[in-house]
Design a protein around this motif. Structure first.
Motif, short mmCIF file in Angstrom:
data_model
loop_
_atom_site.label_atom_id
_atom_site.label_comp_id
_atom_site.label_asym_id
_atom_site.label_seq_id
_atom_site.Cartn_x
_atom_site.Cartn_y
_atom_site.Cartn_z
N ALA A 14 0.58 -1.42 -0.36
CA ALA A 14 -0.31 -0.19 0.13
C ALA A 14 0.96 1.74 0.03
CB ALA A 14 -0.84 -0.17 1.33
N GLY A 15 1.97 1.25 0.58
CA GLY A 15 2.99 2.16 1.02
C GLY A 15 4.26 2.58 -0.39
N GLY A 16 4.02 1.07 -1.64
CA GLY A 16 4.28 1.55 -2.62
C GLY A 16 3.86 2.38 -3.45
N PHE A 17 2.33 1.50 -3.39
CA PHE A 17 1.44 2.57 -4.26
C PHE A 17 0.98 3.63 -4.23
CE2 PHE A 17 -3.47 2.18 -5.39
CZ PHE A 17 -3.44 1.61 -7.19
N ALA A 18 0.88 4.19 -3.00
CA ALA A 18 0.75 5.27 -2.72
C ALA A 18 1.89 6.57 -2.88
CB ALA A 18 0.56 5.62 -1.55
N ILE A 19 2.85 5.14 -3.42
CA ILE A 19 4.37 6.69 -3.95
C ILE A 19 3.68 6.66 -5.11
CG2 ILE A 19 6.90 6.51 -3.61
CD1 ILE A 19 6.59 6.03 -1.33
N THR A 20 3.87 5.35 -5.48
CA THR A 20 3.75 5.09 -7.04
C THR A 20 2.28 6.24 -7.72
OG1 THR A 20 4.94 2.63 -7.43
CG2 THR A 20 2.86 3.09 -8.94
N LEU A 21 1.24 6.68 -7.12
CA LEU A 21 0.27 7.01 -7.48
C LEU A 21 0.89 9.08 -7.37
CD1 LEU A 21 -2.84 5.40 -5.77
CD2 LEU A 21 -2.36 5.95 -8.37
N ALA A 22 1.07 9.14 -5.94
CA ALA A 22 2.20 10.52 -6.26
C ALA A 22 3.20 10.56 -7.27
CB ALA A 22 2.43 10.86 -4.34
N VAL A 23 4.51 10.31 -7.56
CA VAL A 23 4.94 10.44 -7.80
C VAL A 23 4.49 10.80 -9.68
CG1 VAL A 23 6.24 9.92 -9.50
CG2 VAL A 23 6.69 9.52 -6.48
N SER A 24 3.25 9.45 -9.53
CA SER A 24 2.85 9.76 -11.09
C SER A 24 1.90 10.80 -11.31
CB SER A 24 1.75 8.36 -11.34
OG SER A 24 2.02 7.42 -11.64
N ALA A 25 0.94 11.42 -9.90
CA ALA A 25 0.50 12.60 -10.23
C ALA A 25 1.15 14.27 -10.32
CB ALA A 25 -0.79 12.74 -9.03
N LEU A 26 1.79 13.72 -9.80
CA LEU A 26 2.97 15.62 -10.16
C LEU A 26 3.75 15.13 -10.85
CD1 LEU A 26 4.68 15.38 -6.11
CD2 LEU A 26 3.12 16.54 -7.13
N ALA A 27 4.12 14.05 -11.79
CA ALA A 27 5.12 14.04 -12.32
C ALA A 27 4.04 14.45 -13.88
CB ALA A 27 5.60 12.99 -12.98
N ALA A 157 12.16 3.46 -8.75
CA ALA A 157 12.83 2.05 -7.86
C ALA A 157 14.58 2.12 -8.16
CB ALA A 157 12.38 0.71 -8.23
N LEU A 158 15.24 2.22 -8.90
CA LEU A 158 16.78 1.87 -9.02
C LEU A 158 17.45 2.94 -8.15
CD1 LEU A 158 16.85 1.61 -13.04
CD2 LEU A 158 16.73 0.09 -11.59
N ILE A 159 16.54 4.55 -7.79
CA ILE A 159 17.73 5.28 -7.27
C ILE A 159 16.82 5.33 -5.83
CG2 ILE A 159 18.04 6.77 -8.74
CD1 ILE A 159 16.36 8.32 -7.84
N GLY A 160 16.02 4.05 -5.52
CA GLY A 160 15.84 3.83 -4.14
C GLY A 160 15.07 4.31 -3.61
N VAL A 161 13.58 4.98 -4.43
CA VAL A 161 12.35 5.60 -3.99
C VAL A 161 11.38 3.71 -3.77
CG1 VAL A 161 10.49 6.93 -4.58
CG2 VAL A 161 12.95 7.60 -5.77
N ALA A 162 10.73 4.25 -2.38
CA ALA A 162 10.24 2.91 -2.35
C ALA A 162 8.46 2.82 -3.16
CB ALA A 162 9.93 3.00 -0.72
N ASP A 163 9.48 3.16 -4.16
CA ASP A 163 7.07 3.05 -5.31
C ASP A 163 7.30 1.43 -5.31
OD1 ASP A 163 9.22 1.49 -6.98
OD2 ASP A 163 8.03 2.85 -8.56
N LEU A 164 6.30 1.36 -6.04
CA LEU A 164 5.51 -0.32 -5.69
C LEU A 164 6.52 -1.30 -6.12
CD1 LEU A 164 2.82 -1.31 -5.62
CD2 LEU A 164 2.03 -0.78 -7.96
N THR A 165 7.37 -0.73 -7.60
CA THR A 165 8.35 -1.87 -8.30
C THR A 165 9.73 -1.76 -6.87
OG1 THR A 165 7.75 -1.13 -10.19
CG2 THR A 165 9.73 -2.61 -10.00
N PHE A 166 9.39 -1.45 -6.61
CA PHE A 166 10.63 -1.04 -5.15
C PHE A 166 10.39 -2.36 -4.46
CE2 PHE A 166 12.94 -0.40 -1.14
CZ PHE A 166 13.71 0.22 -1.38
N GLN A 167 8.62 -1.99 -3.79
CA GLN A 167 8.06 -3.34 -2.65
C GLN A 167 8.48 -4.50 -3.59
OE1 GLN A 167 8.39 -2.24 0.57
NE2 GLN A 167 7.65 -0.27 0.33
#
Lengths: 210, 249
Positions: A14-27, A157-167
């Protein structure tokens, strides 16, 4: 198969999903603003602006996203999250600029002149005549641009941001249940992409009916 | 654009000066960097760039081979196979490329029970990605041939297979050539992601060199130049075939 592992790791997913959502929306927001701005300059009549913006899109489009990401993170030394956002915004803004420029060029000069000769002010011509036509042309390609942004966020995820792929990777490393985790993550990515496609299709339908 | 009332547009001059300044700055940058630690690795780096190209070209070839039946099923297939092909294509296109690479490398061995080498996993995942996108390119190409062409060929007495092979396919191929080459640019950029599973592609080679000799600035320049020159070359080929083609990603 052990699908219970997903429940066990629900907080991480859920945390990774939230980060993916937030990064997607801002980007998406950032890339749209920057891309539309560059695209408008690209479609302008100034030779200098055309050349400068063409160089901008050419440079950014011919470099892979992770080259930009690693440049911002390792060479410039930005923190992980800003570097990720900036890389995603820069990368997609080049494509969105091209979509915008093509959209603007698709509306003929005659439309502008006709609007003026009907007695509309310049801003009214832009607001009432040009913009609706440009938006109609731009919506379908923009949809695929936004889906691209969502998919590209996985690179952070490759630079350590704990997104969905990272989790997903984390679950695989800790439990070897990569298959279950990857299935869940893939479905979640599709869910977001599907939601964006549905929203854009709705917008498109409203545009056409107006 | 160049001549306005017989005189040159001042903006053209400003642009030329800017380009000249940029070139001088770039030359100064290249000259001012310390290349002594990077120079011994040039063969290793060039070989890795070649490996990236090789990866993209094989994946593209395998991708076309797999995309052809997928596209044909999606266009001409009976309802259920058509739905299956559509689902497969859309699923791959909606999944992040990095995720597909991880899928093939980390999760397939768990399911099948046999280890996959990083190179094969990279090749497999890139081919899957290429197949899904190319299937859409082929489909658009098939639709670009008017139905009247097919009907006319049928009326001339050609069998359906001959109609496809002699009439539809040649026209479709010509129409989709720019899009096919554009996919190669996209695929070449995607090869940079296989660095994540340990394949010694150009991206990984540059970071490995940096770990060994620590020279981030010259190496980063090499990295950017390698990718830019490669992609730009393919882009120019697309422009030759169709100046108006829009490269999207």
């Amino acid at each position: 198969m052990d699908w219970a592992i997903l429940w066990q790791y629900r907080a991480a997913l859920a945390g990774g999903f939230a980060i993916t959502l937030a990064v997607s929306a801002l980007a998406i927001l950032g890339a749209t603003l920057l891309g539309v701005l560059v695209g408008c300059l690209r479609a302008s009549h100034s030779y200098l602006l055309q050349r400068l913006t063409a160089s901008y899109t050419e440079l950014l489009r011919n470099l892979p996203l992770i080259v930009k990401l690693f440049f911002l993170y390792f060479v410039i030394g930005l923190p992980a999250l800003p570097a990720a956002l900036a890389a995603l915004v820069l990368h997609q803004s080049a494509y969105i600029a091209d979509v915008t420029a093509a959209g603007l060029r698709s509306v003929g000069r005659g439309q502008f002149d006709a609007g003026l000769s009907l007695g509309l002010k310049r801003w009214q011509v832009y607001r009432r005549v040009i913009l609706p036509q440009v938006v109609r042309v731009m919506l379908p390609p923009m949809t695929s641009q936004y889906v691209s942004v969502i998919k590209n966020t996985s690179v952070v995820a490759l630079i350590g941001v704990a997104d969905l792929t990272f989790q997903t990777q984390q679950i695989n490393v800790e439990t070897f249940r990569g298959f279950e985790a990857a299935t869940a993550a893939t479905l979640l990515y599709m869910l977001v992409a599907g939601a964006v496609i549905a929203a854009m299709t709705r917008l498109q339908r409203r545009q056409v009916m107006r | 654009m160049h001549a306005v009332n017989g005189t040159l547009n001042p903006q053209v001059w400003i642009w030329r000066v800017l380009v000249a300044v940029a070139l001088v700055l770039a030359a100064w940058l290249v000259a001012s960097l310390d290349w002594s630690r990077v120079a011994p690795s040039w063969q290793f780096l060039l070989l890795a760039l070649g490996r990236s190209w090789w990866l993209a070209i094989i994946a593209m070839t395998l991708g076309i081979a797999a995309a052809m039946p997928l596209a044909l099923l999606r266009v001409y297939g009976p309802p259920w196979p058509r739905r299956a092909a559509t689902l497969l294509i859309e699923a791959v296109r909606a999944t992040p490329e990095l995720m597909i690479i991880f899928w093939v490398y980390f999760t397939l061995p768990v399911v099948t029970g046999s280890q996959v080498s990083a190179w094969n996993a990279a090749l497999g995942s890139l081919s899957v990605i290429a197949a899904a996108y190319l299937a859409e390119v082929l489909r658009a190409g098939l639709f670009s041939v008017p139905a009247a062409q097919r009907e006319a060929a049928r009326a001339l007495g050609l069998k359906p297979v001959a109609v496809f092979r002699l009439v539809v396919l040649p026209q479709a191929l010509r129409n989709m050539l720019p899009a096919l080459i554009a996919q190669l640019v996209s695929l070449f950029k995607t090869t940079s992601l296989v660095y994540a599973i340990g394949v010694m592609d150009f991206f990984r080679a540059v970071s490995v060199t940096n770990n060994a000799v620590y020279a981030p600035y010259p190496l980063y320049l090499v990295l950017a130049a390698g990718y830019f020159v490669s992609c730009w070359t393919i882009t120019q080929v697309v422009r030759r075939f169709d100046p108006a083609y829009q490269l999207l990603d």
